[in-house]
Enzyme design. Sequence first.
Site, short mmCIF file in Angstrom:
data_model
loop_
_atom_site.label_atom_id
_atom_site.label_comp_id
_atom_site.label_asym_id
_atom_site.label_seq_id
_atom_site.Cartn_x
_atom_site.Cartn_y
_atom_site.Cartn_z
N CYS A 282 7.07 11.40 5.85
CA CYS A 282 7.40 12.48 6.78
C CYS A 282 6.42 12.45 7.97
O CYS A 282 5.36 11.84 7.88
CB CYS A 282 7.33 13.86 6.16
N TRP B 26 11.29 12.46 5.12
CA TRP B 26 11.72 11.42 4.17
C TRP B 26 11.61 12.08 2.81
O TRP B 26 10.52 12.36 2.32
CB TRP B 26 10.82 10.19 4.26
N LYS C 81 13.89 -9.05 4.19
CA LYS C 81 14.37 -8.66 5.52
C LYS C 81 15.87 -8.43 5.49
O LYS C 81 16.38 -7.45 6.02
CB LYS C 81 14.06 -9.74 6.57
N LYS D 43 8.85 3.80 7.61
CA LYS D 43 7.90 2.74 7.98
C LYS D 43 6.57 2.87 7.24
O LYS D 43 5.96 1.89 6.88
CB LYS D 43 7.66 2.81 9.49
N HIS E 99 16.60 -22.01 -14.66
CA HIS E 99 16.22 -21.21 -15.84
C HIS E 99 16.99 -19.89 -15.87
O HIS E 99 16.51 -18.92 -16.47
CB HIS E 99 14.71 -20.98 -15.85
N ARG F 186 8.56 7.38 10.25
CA ARG F 186 8.01 7.93 9.00
C ARG F 186 9.10 8.54 8.12
O ARG F 186 8.83 8.98 6.99
CB ARG F 186 6.95 9.00 9.31
N GLU G 288 10.27 -13.06 1.51
CA GLU G 288 10.24 -12.23 2.72
C GLU G 288 11.58 -12.32 3.47
O GLU G 288 12.08 -11.30 3.97
CB GLU G 288 9.06 -12.67 3.61
N GLU H 220 16.87 -5.22 3.33
CA GLU H 220 16.49 -3.90 3.83
C GLU H 220 17.28 -3.47 5.06
O GLU H 220 17.49 -2.28 5.26
CB GLU H 220 14.99 -3.78 4.06
N ASN I 219 3.33 17.01 5.54
CA ASN I 219 3.53 15.60 5.18
C ASN I 219 2.68 15.33 3.95
O ASN I 219 1.48 15.61 3.95
CB ASN I 219 3.07 14.72 6.35
N GLY I 220 3.30 14.82 2.89
CA GLY I 220 2.54 14.53 1.66
C GLY I 220 3.24 15.10 0.44
O GLY I 220 4.45 15.38 0.49
#
Length: 614
Positions: free
Chosen positions: A2, A77, A491, A609, A510, A27, A487, A494, A103-104
């Site tokens: 947030c 968020w 990308k 982010k 395997h 955020r 990576e 997401e 925020n938190g």
Amino acid sequence: MCGIIGYVGNKPVVDILLDGLKQLEYRGYDSSGIAVECDNQIKVYKAVGKLNNLREELSSHAYEISKANTGIGHIRWATHGVPNVINAHPHTCNCGKLAVVHNGIIENYKELKQKLEALGCVFKSQTDTEVVAHLTAMNYAKVNDLKQAVQLTAHEIEGAYALAIMHSDEPNKLVVTKRNAPLIIGVGEGEYYAASDIPAFIQHTNNAIYLKDNEVATLTPSELKIEDSEGKPIIAKVEKLPWEPVALSKMGYKHFMLKEIHEQPDVIRNILAGKLRCSDEPICLDEVKLNKDSLKKLNRIQVIACGTSLHAAMIGKYIIERFCQIPVDVEASSEYIYRSTVTDSNTLVIGVSQSGETADTLTAIKQAKAKGSHILIITNRPDSAMAREADSLLSVNAGIEVSVAATKSYIAQLTSFYLLALYMAEIKESHNIAEINKIKQEMLVLPQKIEQILVNKDNIKACARKYSSTRDFIYIARGINYPTALEGALKLKEISYINATGYPAGELKHGPIAMLDDTMPVLSILMNGSVYEKLLSNSEEAKARNAQMIALTNSTDKKLDELFDFIVRIPDVDEILSPIVSIIPLQLIAYYIAEFLGKDVDQPRNLAKSVTVE
Ligand code: F6R
């Protein structure tokens, strides 16, 4: 996560709050809201979804709020309670005179809620934050002073928080406080800002104060007073902020992600400047505060990080072990913090984080620090909580990264790992100097090689178009490019929501090979070097199961045309440096697929982010 913002001054507050929240959207962006002071009342407006929905909601109240010049805002968020209007911040007490943004996470909110309900508070939302509104209102009723009420609240709540609180009985005033979450005060002329991050107010002022944990600040247009948790006055240092607002513009690109991908050559140049001038001069890395003796005494290195930063760390392991002969363990911070780790004063612990605020990495770093390890932080935010824990700080200077999908910060982290490994190898004399110098020479031309890829990206775009309707994607690689496969897959998933997975190619047989058929694209990161032939035969195995084969390669071998359905060729580079070059087309493939699918590239669903909650 947030983002919060607050403003006191003489300007109309609504646009200041909305523009600030826009900059904090990285955020979180599942709902937003503001509270402003109008005619001795607090008015609250909220909306679900993107910030534009809040703008629309406010347009029908434009006149009544136009004169307001004190207010707080929030972008959410969701952690506690689904994203809806009721759970959106600001939250208010029962009488509506006090409003709070947070925020938190308030960890003891359940106990506090029970206690407050027993005292008659009626809760409207499912959030942890609402306890702060009711508790502070209760405290206010006892002490009749907002700052003192907030101080009392801060003694009772546990967890991580940045809070901005206003009360209609104390007009033109905000009280803010924080613990384990960022909160920065912007100092203007006859006005103050408070926000979770600098971009929220940098277009108004670049003078700022970093509030410390447990400090409580009272902001009015004419005065800023800061006290510690016991009420002792604090003289805070006002710092000049380095970043310019221009960094936040898309500069003509359709998305921040595309702009940030294109910035990567310059990001490398900036990092190398002053540290690696030419191949036969030693690398200069004064930031590393370990002397030759302590470097020689190191018995192991632990690298901790999350997400994309974790992938950079995995490549860091290859490089450090190759050049420095020190064993390196890499671990996701979220796992590291819940086991008993073996760390001591001869262990170097490296924390890697774009934001420098990721809660799991921050906790892991603090744990390692408590055991006496030297802490080296690689971050894009030299002003972050992690940076403040560092014994050695490698600031990667990639500039603000707005897109949620990390690109340029990854390249910056990788570049920093190369410099660090080569620097340590030079000091420890642990590797052949001629080879080190050859790698240094190649590093200096990496920006041009990336530029070549960016200029010739039509083929990459065509690859993305061809495979944009696939439901699954597999990336395979071996050796130092295995993390590149992870990576590349991260990308893609997401930002396009396609199910993508990276495998070390030798593992395919395997289990994962069972998934292969003619609907499954397999992208092979086929770089010249020690594992080229091995990966080629793994690719043959996949082809034999009818998978659609794509090569990302720096080989000019014509035989590849038979094996692969699509080939993306990139400039040749030494195998050890190839991760820096091979990731660029994978970033672009993810970008263009998401673009073709019409996804929200810069703000993918469910993400934020900066992940400041565990
Ligand atoms: C992916 C991405 C995330 C972050 C992760 C760690 O594109 O950005 O996976 O890498 O959340 O964040 P930092 O590096 O800020 O610690």
